[in-house]
Design an enzyme around this catalytic site. Structure first.
Site, mmCIF file in Angstrom:
data_model
loop_
_atom_site.group_PDB
_atom_site.id
_atom_site.type_symbol
_atom_site.label_atom_id
_atom_site.label_comp_id
_atom_site.label_asym_id
_atom_site.label_seq_id
_atom_site.Cartn_x
_atom_site.Cartn_y
_atom_site.Cartn_z
ATOM 1 C CB SER A 116 51.390 52.905 69.592
ATOM 2 O OG SER A 116 50.846 53.035 68.338
ATOM 3 C CG HIS A 137 48.064 57.175 68.489
ATOM 4 N ND1 HIS A 137 47.136 56.367 69.105
ATOM 5 C CD2 HIS A 137 48.974 56.335 67.936
ATOM 6 C CE1 HIS A 137 47.481 55.093 68.938
ATOM 7 N NE2 HIS A 137 48.585 55.052 68.236
ATOM 8 C CD GLU A 149 43.915 57.356 71.198
ATOM 9 O OE1 GLU A 149 43.090 56.665 71.800
ATOM 10 O OE2 GLU A 149 45.135 57.076 71.178
ATOM 11 C CG ASN A 187 46.461 50.874 71.576
ATOM 12 O OD1 ASN A 187 45.663 50.142 70.987
ATOM 13 N ND2 ASN A 187 47.444 51.484 70.955
#
Ligand code: NAI
Length: 393
Positions: A116, A137, A149, A187
Site C-alpha cells: 500500500s 493493489h 489498482e 489512498n
C-alpha cells in the site's frame, strides 16, 4: 494459470480466494503455519456462508478449495506464472523474499506486490529482471471490493503491465492503472475526507456526529469520516496519512491532524478497542456518540451544507490534481473512488455536476480565508474554468 501468493494474512488469503474462484491453481505460502491454518479455516467459513446465501453451490465450494494448496516452502511457488506478495509492509524483508523467489521461478513469471505504501520501483530494484515487477493493489476485503489498482514501476515492461491488467480483469475486478506515486489513487485522493473533517472539528466548528451526518445526508456517503476512521482504526488510518505526508515531502495538503494522533496514542482506536470518536460494545456495535445538531433551523442547515461543500471541494481538488499530474486517467480516478471506497459518485463527475467555476470559487474562498497552501486550487481546475471545459463530455 498458476498463481503463487506470498503471505497468507488478511490480504493474501483474500487474493487467493479471488484467484481460485476464477479457476486459477493457487499456492498460498506463509512462513507461519498458524496463518496458513487460519486462512484455510476462514475460507471454509466464507464459502459456507456463500452457499447459505445461494451465491455458490457445493460443487463451486469444492472446486475453489481444491484450487488452493497451502505451502510452507517458497520453492513450491517455482511453477507460478504470476506471484502476488502480501507480507509485512517492510521493504528490506520484501526485497529479501523477492530476490529468493526470483531464483526459483521461470523467466516469464510476473512478480507483483500488494504493497500500500512502498514504491514499486524500490521493490523491483531487488530483482535481476525488474521489468517483470508490478504493483497489484487489492482493497480489503479482497473478494468483496471491486477495485484493483495496477501500478507499473518505471522498470515495468509494457507486456507485464498488459498481462497483469488482463489477468485482474479476468478475475472480474475493475482495474485502475496508477502511476507509482505515494498512495497510488485511492489512498491519495481520499486523504481530505479524513483530513478536512478533522480540521473542521479542530477549528471547533462542530462535533464528530454533525460532521458525519452532513456528509451522509447531503453527500450520500455510506459512512461519515469519523465513523469510517473508527472502522478502519485510528492507528492504521493515522499511519497511512503520516506515510503519505512524508512521502510527498511534507506537502501541507496531506498534513496529519493532532486530534487523530492523540486518539491513536490514547488507544482510542475505534471499533476494535471499544472507543474512538464514538463508543462501541464488545461486538463492535455503536453504543454512544455526540448527538447531531439536526434542527430544521436555517442556521443548522447552512452549517451542514458548508461542512459538506468544504470536504467535497477538497476531495475534488485532490482528484483534479491527480489527473493534472497524470497519476491516472479521469475514468480510472472516478472508478477508483466509487469501486475502491464506495463513494456515491466519482469526484470528477461530481465536479462537472457542481460546475468547475463553483469548485474554483469555493477553493479560492478557503484559500483567501486561511492563506494556507493546503487550500491551493489545482491548476487544472483553474485552466478548465478559464476554457469552460468539463471532465467528461
Ligand atoms: P497480515 O499481517 O494480515 O498478513 C501478513 C502475512 O505475511 C502474515 O500471515 C505473516 O505470517 C506473513 N509473512 C510475514 N513475513 C513473511 C515472509 N517473510 N514470508 C512469508 N510470509 C510472511 O497483513 P495484511 O493486512 O494482509 O497486509 C499484507 C500486505 O498487503 C502489506 O504489504 C499491506 O501494505 C498490503 N495491503 C493491506 C491492506 C489492508 O487493508 N490490510 C490493503 C491493501 C494492501
Amino acid at each position: 494459470m498458476n498463481v503463487g501468493i506470498i503471505g497468507g494474512g488478511t490480504m493474501g488469503s483474500g487474493i487467493a480466494q479471488v484467484a481460485a474462484t476464477s479457476g486459477c491453481v493457487v499456492k498460498l505460502f506463509d512462513t507461519n503455519q498458524a496463518a496458513l491454518d487460519k486462512a484455510e479455516i476462514s475460507l471454509e467459513k466464507i464459502l459456507n456462508r456463500l452457499i447459505e446465501k445461494g451465491r455458490i453451490d457445493t460443487a463451486d465450494k469444492n472446486r475453489i478449495q481444491n484450487n488452493i494448496s497451502y505451502v510452507d516452502n517458497l520453492k513450491d511457488l517455482a511453477d507460478s506464472n504470476l506471484t502476488i506478495e502480501a507480507i509485512i509492509e517492510n521493504l528490506d524483508i520484501k526485497k529479501k523474499v523477492f530476490s529468493e523467489l526470483e531464483s526459483y521461478v521461470s523467466d516469464d513469471c510476473i512478480i507483483a506486490s500488494n504493497t500500500s505504501s512502498l514504491s514499486i520501483a524500490s521493490i523491483a530494484a531487488s530483482l535481476n529482471k525488474p521489468e517483470r515487477c508490478v504493483g497489484i493493489h487489492f482493497f480489503n476485503p479482497a473478494p468483496l471490493m471491486k477495485l484493483v489498482e495496477v501500478i507499473p514501476a518505471i522498470q515495468t515492461s509494457k507486456e507485464v503491465l498488459d498481462k497483469s491488467v488482463k489477468t485482474i480483469s479476468d478475475w472480474k475486478k475493475v482495474v485502475a492503472v496508477a502511476k507509482d506515486t505515494p498512495g497510488f489513487i485511492v489512498n491519495r485522493v481520499a486523504r481530505p475526507f479524513y483530513g478536512e473533517a478533522l480540521r473542521i472539528y479542530e477549528e471547533g466548528i462542530t462535533d464528530f456526529a454533525t460532521i458525519d451526518w452532513s456528509l451522509k445526508t447531503l453527500g450520500g456517503f455510506r459512512m461519515g469520516p469519523f465513523e469510517l476512521m473508527d472502522f478502519i482504526g485510528n492507528d492504521v488510518n493515522y499511519t497511512v496519512t503520516e506515510t503519505v505526508f512524508a512521502a510527498f515531502y511534507f506537502d501541507p495538503r496531506y498534513k496529519p491532524a493532532f486530534t487523530q494522533k492523540r486518539f491513536s496514542e490514547a488507544g482510542y482506536l475505534g471499533r476494535k478497542s471499544g472507543k474512538g470518536y464514538y463508543e462501541y460494545d464488545d461486538n463492535g456495535r455503536f453504543i454512544q456518540g455526540d448527538s447531531v445538531i439536526q434542527s430544521e433551523s436555517e442556521e443548522s442547515q447552512q452549517l451542514a451544507k458548508s461542512i459538506f461543500n468544504r470536504v467535497l471541494v477538497m476531495l475534488i481538488n485532490e482528484a483534479a490534481d491527480a489527473l493534472f499530474l497524470n497519476i491516472a486517467t479521469a475514468e480510472d480516478i472516478d472508478n477508483a473512488m466509487t469501486k475502491g471506497v464506495n463513494y456515491p459518485k466519482g469526484l470528477l463527475a461530481w465536479a462537472d455536476e457542481k460546475g468547475i467555476a463553483w469548485c474554483v470559487e469555493k477553493l479560492d474562498e478557503l484559500y483567501n480565508e486561511y492563506h494556507e497552501d493546503r487550500y491551493r486550487c489545482s491548476p487544472l481546475l483553474r485552466k478548465m474554468n478559464r476554457e469552460n471545459k468539463t471532465f467528461f463530455n
